[in-house]
Write an enzyme that holds these catalytic residues in place. Structure first.
Site, short mmCIF file in Angstrom:
data_model
loop_
_atom_site.label_atom_id
_atom_site.label_comp_id
_atom_site.label_asym_id
_atom_site.label_seq_id
_atom_site.Cartn_x
_atom_site.Cartn_y
_atom_site.Cartn_z
N SER A 147 -14.39 -3.62 -1.53
CA SER A 147 -13.29 -4.57 -1.36
C SER A 147 -13.33 -5.13 0.06
O SER A 147 -13.94 -4.53 0.95
CB SER A 147 -11.96 -3.85 -1.58
N TYR A 160 -5.82 3.45 -1.20
CA TYR A 160 -6.75 2.51 -1.84
C TYR A 160 -7.77 1.98 -0.83
O TYR A 160 -8.98 2.01 -1.08
CB TYR A 160 -5.96 1.34 -2.47
N1 LIG Z 1 -8.50 -7.84 -8.08
C1 LIG Z 1 -8.62 -7.70 -6.76
O1 LIG Z 1 -7.91 -8.34 -5.97
C2 LIG Z 1 -9.69 -6.78 -6.21
C3 LIG Z 1 -10.15 -7.01 -4.90
C4 LIG Z 1 -11.14 -6.18 -4.39
C5 LIG Z 1 -11.67 -5.16 -5.16
N2 LIG Z 1 -11.19 -4.95 -6.43
C6 LIG Z 1 -11.78 -3.85 -7.20
O2 LIG Z 1 -12.42 -4.42 -8.33
C7 LIG Z 1 -12.57 -3.44 -9.34
C8 LIG Z 1 -12.14 -4.02 -10.67
O3 LIG Z 1 -10.74 -4.29 -10.62
P1 LIG Z 1 -10.08 -5.59 -11.27
O4 LIG Z 1 -9.59 -6.43 -10.16
O5 LIG Z 1 -10.99 -6.17 -12.27
O6 LIG Z 1 -8.79 -4.91 -11.91
P2 LIG Z 1 -8.27 -4.74 -13.41
O7 LIG Z 1 -8.16 -6.06 -14.08
O8 LIG Z 1 -7.06 -3.88 -13.30
O9 LIG Z 1 -9.44 -3.91 -14.12
C9 LIG Z 1 -9.67 -2.57 -13.80
C10 LIG Z 1 -10.65 -1.97 -14.80
O10 LIG Z 1 -10.83 -0.59 -14.48
C11 LIG Z 1 -10.54 0.20 -15.63
N3 LIG Z 1 -9.90 1.45 -15.26
C12 LIG Z 1 -8.76 1.62 -14.55
N4 LIG Z 1 -8.46 2.92 -14.49
C13 LIG Z 1 -9.42 3.59 -15.18
C14 LIG Z 1 -9.65 4.95 -15.51
N5 LIG Z 1 -8.80 5.91 -15.10
N6 LIG Z 1 -10.74 5.27 -16.24
C15 LIG Z 1 -11.59 4.31 -16.66
N7 LIG Z 1 -11.43 3.01 -16.40
C16 LIG Z 1 -10.35 2.66 -15.68
C17 LIG Z 1 -9.58 -0.66 -16.47
O11 LIG Z 1 -9.71 -0.34 -17.85
P3 LIG Z 1 -8.68 0.55 -18.70
O12 LIG Z 1 -7.31 0.28 -18.21
O13 LIG Z 1 -8.95 0.09 -20.10
O14 LIG Z 1 -9.12 1.95 -18.48
C18 LIG Z 1 -10.14 -2.05 -16.23
O15 LIG Z 1 -11.19 -2.32 -17.11
C19 LIG Z 1 -11.74 -2.24 -8.88
O16 LIG Z 1 -12.60 -1.27 -8.32
C20 LIG Z 1 -10.84 -2.83 -7.80
O17 LIG Z 1 -10.46 -1.87 -6.86
C21 LIG Z 1 -10.23 -5.74 -6.96
#
Ligand SMILES: NC(=O)c1ccc[n+]([C@@H]2O[C@H](COP(=O)([O-])OP(=O)(O)OC[C@H]3O[C@@H](n4cnc5c(N)ncnc54)[C@H](OP(=O)(O)O)[C@@H]3O)[C@@H](O)[C@H]2O)c1
Length: 278
Positions: A147, A160
């Protein structure tokens, strides 16, 4: 786990493939004819995505793995299931992750320990298992989703941001260890993006969640391109690149103040358009 048909193409394992970046990664890999192993807790969403991509791109196999990566046993279970089914993972995308908003002295410790297990321990464990096989074959690629907050302390999202600093440091150490091998490890460092992340982190009313956002399609596209080129690090978006660059110049205390402002709840003042402030 549901396995469909035999396999002779390359296979990618994507964690967190049911939403956000992970879903977009699945689309990009499918377009390039990778067989898919899709991991998350929401089995129905994974099935819907996996089966439709399999039909659209005539993929030879798609595995749906319902797994909660906040359970310490999950990485070994996933690895064992794939071994039993004779599936080799050529590309590992450690994407699943979550955050929690609030003052550390007020937030829920159980939830934070789950976040550490998900964001750190499961990444280490999956990487350990699949990297050993990649080293044995002297071939493989890994993408770790870190991130923009990997570069700076983030008050109100302290656990986080620290977990994502771990992911970046871990990734960069592995890059050096593997530099003489045919294996690349790439860190993707997105800024705020339009996924479920902020809502799930109970941070949807923060300034960060209401400011400029990247789309998950853009982030995944940049991450995918960097992974395929074997680049060490990619920060998608010009403003995020500037912010990451500034993190080398400013003291951590100044970065923490900036991040605290971003992570605070929006105030009435923030909601006013420039015209209405006149
Ligand atoms: N969006 C942002 O602003 C941002 C910025 C920087 C980095 N990130 C990182 O990007 C990555 C993806 O996040 P996103 O933004 O796409 O968020 P998201 O839409 O909330 O997706 C998160 C994904 O992770 C899965 N997940 C969550 N908890 C889990 C668990 N306990 N076991 C297995 N799978 C799990 C969820 O699936 P289920 O709920 O079906 O399990 C979902 O598919 C993360 O590592 C996040 O920290 C996000």
């Amino acid at each position: 786990m549901k396995t469909m048909e035999g396999n002779n193409q390359k296979t990618v394992l994507i964690t967190g493939a049911s939403n956000g970046f992970g879903m977009e990664f699945a689309r990009l890999f499918a377009k390039d004819k990778y067989n898919l192993v899709l991991v998350a807790r929401s089995e129905d969403r994974l099935k819907e995505l996996g089966y439709s991509l399999q039909d659209e791109y005539q993929l030879e196999h798609v595995c749906i793995v319902q797994s909660d990566l906040s359970r310490p046993e999950s990485p070994q279970e996933i690895y064992d299931q794939l071994k039993q089914n004779g599936i080799t993972v050529d590309v590992l995308v450690n994407n699943a992750g979550a955050g929690l908003h609030g003052f550390f002295h007020e937030t829920d410790l159980t939830r934070e320990m789950e976040i550490i297990q998900l964001n750190i321990s499961s990444v280490v464990h999956l990487t350990k298992l699949f990297l050993k096989d990649m080293v044995a074959r002297d071939e493989g690629k890994i993408l770790n989703v870190a991130s923009i907050v990997s570069f700076m302390p983030s008050p109100l999202m302290s656990v986080y941001a620290a977990s994502k600093a771990f992911v970046l440091s871990f990734t960069e150490a592995l890059q050096n260890e593997l530099k003489d091998k045919n294996i690349t490890v790439t860190a993707l460092c997105p800024g705020p993006s339009d996924t479920y992340f902020f809502k799930r982190a109970e941070a949807e009313n923060t300034r960060a969640a209401n400011g400029p956002m990247s789309s998950p399609e853009e982030v995944a596209r940049d991450g995918y391109a960097a992974l395929m080129k074997g680049e060490s690090r990619i920060v998608p978006g010009i403003m995020n690149k500037v912010q990451a660059g500034a993190s080398n110049l400013l003291p951590d205390s100044a970065l923490a103040s900036t991040m605290r402002y971003q992570m605070e709840e929006m105030q009435e003042e923030d909601r006013k358009t420039p015209e209405s402030k006149l």
